[in-house]
Design a protein around this motif. Structure first.
Motif, PDB file in Angstrom:
ATOM      1  N   SER B  44      15.511  41.982  -8.145  1.00 46.15           N
ATOM      2  CA  SER B  44      16.551  42.058  -7.581  1.00 46.15           C
ATOM      3  C   SER B  44      17.075  41.073  -6.272  1.00 46.15           C
ATOM      4  O   SER B  44      16.856  40.642  -5.871  1.00 46.15           O
ATOM      5  CB  SER B  44      17.734  43.186  -7.129  1.00 46.15           C
ATOM      6  OG  SER B  44      18.937  43.173  -6.919  1.00 46.15           O
ATOM      7  N   THR B  50      22.802  33.991 -10.513  1.00 46.59           N
ATOM      8  CA  THR B  50      23.128  33.132 -10.372  1.00 46.59           C
ATOM      9  C   THR B  50      22.655  31.838 -11.070  1.00 46.59           C
ATOM     10  O   THR B  50      23.900  30.971 -11.819  1.00 46.59           O
ATOM     11  CB  THR B  50      22.623  32.698  -8.455  1.00 46.59           C
ATOM     12  OG1 THR B  50      23.094  33.351  -8.195  1.00 46.59           O
ATOM     13  CG2 THR B  50      23.030  31.155  -7.735  1.00 46.59           C
ATOM     14  N   HIS B 209      16.371  43.318 -16.664  1.00 40.86           N
ATOM     15  CA  HIS B 209      15.240  43.231 -15.671  1.00 40.86           C
ATOM     16  C   HIS B 209      14.563  44.168 -16.689  1.00 40.86           C
ATOM     17  O   HIS B 209      13.612  45.029 -15.815  1.00 40.86           O
ATOM     18  CB  HIS B 209      16.363  44.991 -15.000  1.00 40.86           C
ATOM     19  CG  HIS B 209      16.839  44.201 -13.302  1.00 40.86           C
ATOM     20  ND1 HIS B 209      16.226  44.001 -12.303  1.00 40.86           N
ATOM     21  CD2 HIS B 209      18.080  43.248 -12.880  1.00 40.86           C
ATOM     22  CE1 HIS B 209      16.759  43.472 -11.181  1.00 40.86           C
ATOM     23  NE2 HIS B 209      18.012  43.341 -12.168  1.00 40.86           N
TER      24      HIS B 209
END
Ligand code: ATP
Ligand code: MG
Lengths: 294, 256
Positions: B44, B50, B209
């Motif tokens: 994370s 981004t 993730h």
């Protein structure tokens, strides 16, 4: 492991519950008092209007005989004035809000403008009346016509519409903008197809509240010199006119001389109140109906 | 692997990105290949979102963002105005972490893109709707309720609707930022199954993730750490014989 512990004082909890109940009682008393004052006012006005408020009253012209007098002229005057106010404030107000919220950068100038629009919304209405008198009545030579009154009233409620529309635009979730931009949409397409439809209920609610303010407002029109007695019904935007609150104002002033005017004023107040009540109800209905999408 | 130009969709060269003074991407160099699924993994805050938002310039909606370096999209630098940002985002679709359908009907959601490109023909729009919804494996569930509001769908259906919506403009690339993180395992599986089909027609870049997910669905995997691209290779290598110690530590769950 958590080391610090403290004992829970049961008496303290009881005291807090007590305090909570006392505060609740206090607020209940206050609200009952306020409602009572309001009811007394409504009752007295309602009582005074009985026997005077009828179809004849709504559809007759002014008259020197109180029994024959009616508010047709004032109703038409109010309608005409709103015909000027609604398009001007909606178009200018929404366009201004869109510019400020969506296009303007967050520079110093923009922030200055935003703050001052909120400030304008709280300027006393008579000031707008004086501005209207100087600019519309005298400089543009519109006198005390419907156009002059409507433009002045538009100035008065424009900031309210702008602020309401800004809030409505701000409340549109940013993920909807992202979704649209992510599809390759440009700014205007996004505003037109996504943001405005979502913001519309909020904008309309604010606009209707602003309109009811314009219908009920007296001071700026008094400053413009809207005539006391008007026997002729207006039929163009350049005609002189009178509106409901002005009618109430002058009848109340003259009630010292002619007692029946009290009743005429009361009957007019009831008409105005019912109009405002209906407008505000529409605003509430719109808000409740549309604001549960998310 | 041959480095034929048409097989390279994105060529990222020396990309740096700052939020104000805070550097979020550091000297990223990476080639994204056509009709492959590229997974982006990392702890994370390492810059995954981004990075993908830079690929379609969505990142520019954040105040105070600065970039340096180049991102070539089929040879054109996306930061110059040779490629208009609207055109880039039409050719590169995006699916967000949280399903974000418009508060309109299911049909209106799918045809949003085609309509802004001026398509008015009702028959054509209907055809696009069916194709896109089939492509997103949603058609059978919604074909009888196309006029219902998109928010009457479940979260997983909403996400597939968003995938269908982005497919409706025939993009070349679909960027996905944790598309299944808000979904339950069944909905997640449906979307994973979709992936295999998607890559026949699209190039997919997916942030996840979920290491198993990356291993299951992707052809190549990029491991990011603190804004740097640590390792980028064929997925089986990254999960089998990573070259960098930090990659190994991450995929074996030693941190992150
Ligand atoms: N809008 C923003 N303004 C300032 N800093 C930001 C912003 N968004 C992200 N950052 C910073 O940039 C870095 C990378 O964030 P990013 O969202 O790309 O991480 P991520 O890898 O997607 O994390 P996660 O897995 O939690 O989604 C973080 O340090 C974060 O604090
Ligand atoms: Mg992220």
């Amino acid at each position: 492991m958590k080391e610090t512990r403290f004992n829970i004082d049961e008496n303290r909890i009881k005291r807090r519950i007590m305090l909570n109940n006392r505060v609740r009682d206090l607020f209940s008393v206050v609200i009952v008092l306020v409602m009572a004052i309001l009811l007394v006012l409504l009752y007295r006005i309602g009582k005074d209007s009985i026997g005077w408020l009828d179809l004849q009253f709504l559809t007759s012209n002014l008259s020197i005989f109180p029994e024959k007098a009616g508010i047709k002229g004032a109703i038409i005057g109010s309608l005409y004035m709103m015909l000027v106010v609604i398009p001007i404030t909606l178009i200018l107000g929404v366009a201004t809000a869109i510019y400020l919220e969506e296009y303007a950068n967050d520079g110093k100038v923009q922030r200055f403008i935003k703050i001052n629009i909120s400030n304008l919304a709280s300027v006393p209405s008579v000031i707008f009346g004086l501005l209207g008198l100087t600019f519309f009545s005298r400089m543009l030579n519109l006198g005390s016509s419907i156009l002059a009154g409507g433009l002045t009233m538009s100035l008065l409620v424009l900031p309210i519409v702008v602020v309401a529309a800004q809030e409505a635009l701000k409340a549109v979730p940013s993920f909807l903008r992202e979704a649209s931009y992510g599809m390759g949409a440009d700014k205007w397409t996004t505003i037109w197809r996504v943001i405005l439809p979502v913001a519309l209920p909020g904008i309309l609610t604010g606009a209707i509240l602003a309109m009811s303010r314009a219908i009920g407002e007296t001071a700026p029109l008094v400053a413009l010199g809207i005539p006391t007695l008007l026997m002729r019904i207006p039929n163009s935007l350049m005609d002189n006119f009178t509106v409901l609150p002005i009618q109430i104002y002058y009848w109340t002033l003259d009630s010292v001389l002619t007692r029946e005017y009290t009743f005429l004023a009361a009957a007019t107040i009831v008409v105005l109140l019912v109009t405002l009540f209906i407008l505000n109800s529409i605003a509430i209905v719109i808000r409740n109906k549309f604001q549960k999408t998310f | 692997m041959k480095d034929n130009n048409m097989d390279i969709v994105y060529d990222v060269k020396g990309l740096n990105l700052w939020y104000g003074d805070n550097q979020a991407l550091k000297d990223i160099n990476m080639k994204i290949e056509k009709n492959k699924i590229t997974a982006i993994i990392g702890p994370s805050g390492c810059g995954k979102s981004t990075f993908v938002k830079t690929l379609n310039r969505m990142i520019e909606n954040v105040d105070g963002v600065r970039t340096s370096g180049e991102i070539l999209y089929y040879g054109d630098d996306i930061f110059t105005n040779k490629l208009k940002v609207e055109e880039l985002r039409t050719r590169v679709g995006m699916v967000f972490q949280k399903p974000n359908p418009f508060p309109k009907s299911i049909y209106e959601n799918v045809v949003y893109g085609p309509k802004i490109h001026g398509i008015k023909d009702k028959k054509l729009l209907m055809k696009i709707t069916e194709e896109s919804l089939r492509g997103a494996a949603l058609w059978d569930e919604v074909k009888d309720r196309l006029n219902e509001n998109a928010y009457s769908l479940s979260g997983g259906q909403q996400q597939r609707l968003c995938i269908a919506r982005s497919m409706a403009v025939n993009p070349e690339v679909i960027l996905m930022d944790e598309p299944t993180s808000a979904l339950d395992p069944v909905a997640t599986m449906k979307i994973e199954e979709l992936m295999e089909d998607l890559k026949k027609d699209y190039t997919v870049v997916i942030v996840t993730h979920n290491m198993q997910q990356a291993a299951r669905i992707s052809d190549k995997t990029a491991f990011f750490l603190n804004g740097e691209l640590i390792e980028f290779d064929v997925t089986s290598k990254i999960f089998g014989t990573p070259k960098d110690q930090r990659t190994e530590d991450y995929i074996t769950g030693r941190f992150g």
